[in-house]
Every structure is written in C-alpha cells, then in structure tokens.
Write a protein that holds these residues in place. Structure first.
Motif, PDB file in Angstrom:
ATOM      1  N   ILE A  41       3.005 -23.600  13.293  1.00 53.63           N
ATOM      2  CA  ILE A  41       2.658 -22.636  12.016  1.00 53.63           C
ATOM      3  C   ILE A  41       1.996 -23.303  11.005  1.00 53.63           C
ATOM      4  CG2 ILE A  41       3.208 -20.619  10.516  1.00 53.63           C
ATOM      5  CD1 ILE A  41       5.984 -20.397  12.379  1.00 53.63           C
ATOM      6  N   MET A  61       3.012 -19.530   6.308  1.00 53.48           N
ATOM      7  CA  MET A  61       3.953 -18.749   6.726  1.00 53.48           C
ATOM      8  C   MET A  61       5.007 -18.399   5.408  1.00 53.48           C
ATOM      9  SD  MET A  61       7.090 -20.663   8.502  1.00 53.48           S
ATOM     10  CE  MET A  61       8.085 -21.763   7.344  1.00 53.48           C
ATOM     11  N   THR A  62       5.489 -17.174   5.425  1.00 55.80           N
ATOM     12  CA  THR A  62       6.378 -16.832   4.698  1.00 55.80           C
ATOM     13  C   THR A  62       7.770 -17.420   5.152  1.00 55.80           C
ATOM     14  OG1 THR A  62       5.113 -15.057   3.515  1.00 55.80           O
ATOM     15  CG2 THR A  62       7.450 -15.200   2.990  1.00 55.80           C
ATOM     16  N   GLU A  63       8.365 -18.376   4.803  1.00 55.94           N
ATOM     17  CA  GLU A  63       9.301 -19.069   5.501  1.00 55.94           C
ATOM     18  C   GLU A  63      10.401 -17.803   5.717  1.00 55.94           C
ATOM     19  OE1 GLU A  63      12.532 -22.781   5.206  1.00 55.94           O
ATOM     20  OE2 GLU A  63      10.740 -22.804   4.204  1.00 55.94           O
ATOM     21  N   ARG A 105      10.676 -14.984   6.209  1.00 53.57           N
ATOM     22  CA  ARG A 105      10.107 -13.686   7.245  1.00 53.57           C
ATOM     23  C   ARG A 105      10.413 -14.614   8.496  1.00 53.57           C
ATOM     24  NH1 ARG A 105       5.820 -10.117   4.386  1.00 53.57           N
ATOM     25  NH2 ARG A 105       7.154  -9.030   2.870  1.00 53.57           N
ATOM     26  N   VAL A 106       9.581 -15.732   8.614  1.00 54.12           N
ATOM     27  CA  VAL A 106       9.602 -16.205   9.950  1.00 54.12           C
ATOM     28  C   VAL A 106      11.025 -16.595  10.523  1.00 54.12           C
ATOM     29  CG1 VAL A 106       8.783 -18.417  11.224  1.00 54.12           C
ATOM     30  CG2 VAL A 106       7.491 -17.233   9.543  1.00 54.12           C
ATOM     31  N   GLU A 139      12.695 -13.437  11.780  1.00 52.55           N
ATOM     32  CA  GLU A 139      12.407 -13.150  13.079  1.00 52.55           C
ATOM     33  C   GLU A 139      12.816 -13.938  14.113  1.00 52.55           C
ATOM     34  OE1 GLU A 139      10.455 -10.298  13.917  1.00 52.55           O
ATOM     35  OE2 GLU A 139      10.834  -9.649  12.016  1.00 52.55           O
ATOM     36  N   LEU A 140      12.915 -15.099  14.038  1.00 52.79           N
ATOM     37  CA  LEU A 140      13.217 -16.147  15.005  1.00 52.79           C
ATOM     38  C   LEU A 140      14.855 -16.042  15.124  1.00 52.79           C
ATOM     39  CD1 LEU A 140      11.177 -19.280  14.314  1.00 52.79           C
ATOM     40  CD2 LEU A 140      10.865 -17.545  16.148  1.00 52.79           C
ATOM     41  N   LYS A 195      13.402 -27.523  11.560  1.00 50.17           N
ATOM     42  CA  LYS A 195      11.964 -27.404  10.823  1.00 50.17           C
ATOM     43  C   LYS A 195      11.686 -28.908  10.488  1.00 50.17           C
ATOM     44  CE  LYS A 195      13.359 -25.008   7.348  1.00 50.17           C
ATOM     45  NZ  LYS A 195      13.798 -24.542   6.293  1.00 50.17           N
TER      46      LYS A 195
END
Length: 69
Positions: free
Chosen positions: A24, A27-29, A31-32, A35-36, A45
C-alpha cells in the motif's frame, strides 16, 4: 523486506494456513487495519524505502511473468 523478516514470517506460518502480503503506497492506517481485522490472523507491518519498494515491485512483476508463461 529483508531475509530475516522472511525467515521469521516463514516460522509463523503453520501448515494449512497462508500469508497475505499487501503493498500500500498511501493509507489511513486505522481504516486499513480495521478492514483487515475482519479476516483474523496477525497483522505485521513494515515500511520499505523507495529502493526496496522498487525491488519488490520488480520481483512481483517477474513472478507474474513466470506464472503467465
């Protein structure tokens, strides 16, 4: 992604399971991660330098060419 990271990752993957690597750029950490998280597992990470990102993209392109042929 250095050899140590790959070796450590390989030790955590159990038979019958898999790892998903996601590249990626922006990103907006939170939010990601949100979702994950719905898929379970462990989120690891790492940040790549521009040079290492280029190397990773080249390796992925080479791998994709081998799969296609």
């Amino acid at each position: 992604i250095d050899d140590k990271f790959m070796t450590d990752l390989a030790k955590t993957i159990k038979p019958g399971t898999a790892a998903l690597c996601v590249l990626i750029r922006s990103m907006t950490e939170d939010r990601v991660v949100e979702e994950l998280r719905q898929f379970g597992g462990e989120l690891i990470k790492t940040n790549l330098s521009h040079d290492n990102e280029t190397k990773l993209r080249e390796a992925l392109a080479t791998a994709q060419q081998h799969v296609a042929s």
